[in-house]
Design a protein around this motif. Sequence first.
Motif, PDB file in Angstrom:
ATOM      1  N   LEU A 100       1.584  12.365   3.880  1.00  0.00           N
ATOM      2  CA  LEU A 100       2.149  12.238   2.512  1.00  0.00           C
ATOM      3  C   LEU A 100       3.726  12.765   2.604  1.00  0.00           C
ATOM      4  O   LEU A 100       4.442  12.178   2.146  1.00  0.00           O
ATOM      5  CB  LEU A 100       1.159  12.814   1.318  1.00  0.00           C
ATOM      6  N   CYS A 144       1.298   3.907  -3.077  1.00  0.00           N
ATOM      7  CA  CYS A 144       1.062   5.530  -2.778  1.00  0.00           C
ATOM      8  C   CYS A 144       2.314   6.228  -3.388  1.00  0.00           C
ATOM      9  O   CYS A 144       1.854   7.236  -4.107  1.00  0.00           O
ATOM     10  CB  CYS A 144       0.967   5.487  -1.275  1.00  0.00           C
ATOM     11  N   LYS A 165       0.790  -1.145  -0.141  1.00  0.00           N
ATOM     12  CA  LYS A 165       0.001  -0.119  -0.055  1.00  0.00           C
ATOM     13  C   LYS A 165       0.800   1.238  -0.093  1.00  0.00           C
ATOM     14  O   LYS A 165       0.639   2.235  -0.850  1.00  0.00           O
ATOM     15  CB  LYS A 165      -0.960  -0.043   1.167  1.00  0.00           C
ATOM     16  N   THR A 166       1.865   1.285   0.952  1.00  0.00           N
ATOM     17  CA  THR A 166       2.794   2.504   0.905  1.00  0.00           C
ATOM     18  C   THR A 166       3.345   2.598  -0.598  1.00  0.00           C
ATOM     19  O   THR A 166       3.572   3.701  -1.028  1.00  0.00           O
ATOM     20  CB  THR A 166       3.890   2.202   2.012  1.00  0.00           C
ATOM     21  N   ASP A 224       2.003   5.968  -7.202  1.00  0.00           N
ATOM     22  CA  ASP A 224       1.249   7.223  -7.578  1.00  0.00           C
ATOM     23  C   ASP A 224       1.825   8.656  -7.596  1.00  0.00           C
ATOM     24  O   ASP A 224       1.696   9.471  -8.413  1.00  0.00           O
ATOM     25  CB  ASP A 224      -0.309   7.155  -6.788  1.00  0.00           C
ATOM     26  N   TRP A 225       2.390   9.034  -6.540  1.00  0.00           N
ATOM     27  CA  TRP A 225       2.960  10.128  -6.487  1.00  0.00           C
ATOM     28  C   TRP A 225       4.067  10.437  -7.678  1.00  0.00           C
ATOM     29  O   TRP A 225       4.029  11.454  -8.362  1.00  0.00           O
ATOM     30  CB  TRP A 225       3.614  10.005  -5.133  1.00  0.00           C
ATOM     31  N   ARG A 268      -7.463   8.495  -1.691  1.00  0.00           N
ATOM     32  CA  ARG A 268      -7.423   7.078  -1.854  1.00  0.00           C
ATOM     33  C   ARG A 268      -6.781   6.206  -0.871  1.00  0.00           C
ATOM     34  O   ARG A 268      -7.163   5.298  -0.488  1.00  0.00           O
ATOM     35  CB  ARG A 268      -6.506   6.769  -3.157  1.00  0.00           C
ATOM     36  N   TYR A 269      -5.752   6.855  -0.106  1.00  0.00           N
ATOM     37  CA  TYR A 269      -5.077   6.080   0.942  1.00  0.00           C
ATOM     38  C   TYR A 269      -5.050   6.549   2.344  1.00  0.00           C
ATOM     39  O   TYR A 269      -4.715   5.929   3.250  1.00  0.00           O
ATOM     40  CB  TYR A 269      -3.277   6.214   0.592  1.00  0.00           C
ATOM     41  N   ILE A 294      -4.623  11.468  -4.130  1.00  0.00           N
ATOM     42  CA  ILE A 294      -3.850  10.403  -3.305  1.00  0.00           C
ATOM     43  C   ILE A 294      -4.138  10.229  -1.963  1.00  0.00           C
ATOM     44  O   ILE A 294      -4.371   9.283  -1.191  1.00  0.00           O
ATOM     45  CB  ILE A 294      -2.315  10.761  -3.290  1.00  0.00           C
ATOM     46  N   CYS A 295      -4.312  11.404  -1.414  1.00  0.00           N
ATOM     47  CA  CYS A 295      -4.675  11.636   0.083  1.00  0.00           C
ATOM     48  C   CYS A 295      -6.048  10.912   0.248  1.00  0.00           C
ATOM     49  O   CYS A 295      -6.165  10.321   1.238  1.00  0.00           O
ATOM     50  CB  CYS A 295      -4.674  13.025   0.521  1.00  0.00           C
TER      51      CYS A 295
END
Length: 303
Positions: free
Chosen positions: A207, A183, A179-180, A186-187, A199-200, A196-197
């Motif tokens: 972040l 993230c 998961k990390t 995606d960034w 979704r995660y 992003i914020c």
Amino acid sequence: MIKSKDRKLVVDKYLGGKVEPITSKLGIETNLRFHTLALICEGHAKDFYELESFFKETFFYKHTKMSLRFELARVVNNLMEWGMVKEDSGLIFPTTLGSMVSGLYIDPLTGYLFYAELRKHMSDIGLLHLICRTPDMERLYIRSGDDWVEEEAFKLRNELSYYPSTFSVEYDIFLAEIKTALCLLDWINEVDENTICKRYSIAPGDLRRILETAEWLAHALSRISEYRGLGRLENLASRIRYGVRDELLPLVKLRGVGRVRARKLFNSGFRNPKDILAKRNLAERILGPKIVENLMDQLDKIR
């Protein structure tokens, strides 16, 4: 400044109040590994006796009276197994790898994972997952609605440095790593920060903290990659810093050009700072005259 009406309260609470207990973090294995390797690399401890003598003078020992002999022996054995120190006639010496890892200020286990698991031509997700496996990296929590993480992990399994059994005790930790890593992926693929914020399920500050740690570890990974003869991972740390794909790096390194402005320029045919000089009028239509004017001092230096 303390207001006169609050003086007694402040004095009673902060000067006359009960002292809060202070505890040492040295008993945590990650900290013990880090400091043990540093002592050996700096020449402050040349054998096991000197290591133990040093730690007996620490606040941890004075406070707890607990011997670290067993833990130290295990840490030193690990460092030898990982190729970071060697022993000869009772003396302990750092290796080149050990000195590098100590100088990078990373947990020796992080350095070992990088050295042992790094492969040529790893994909972005493979590299990011390797970073997220380390004890130095903060990992995102798996929440009840995160079934999609497991699905993504299965799709990406051939690009990862390991993929545990779904019945293993480490599987939940593995999903947090994935998961990390997703993230971070995606960034660097320019997904919008708000997306992003959401979704995660993290705040912008969370972040930013994850990105700063990942950038630091990416630098360390690049150094170890070079040491192994696999070449430097030149762009990964920069991509994490700026949140862009490879092609935008020449543009985002200009002050005042972030990921959004850089993408606008790239989509209009700009590939590097010199293109802004050559096509200033077009750049002004895209970014605005004032922004381009502010860029000119930087651009003049590369004429």
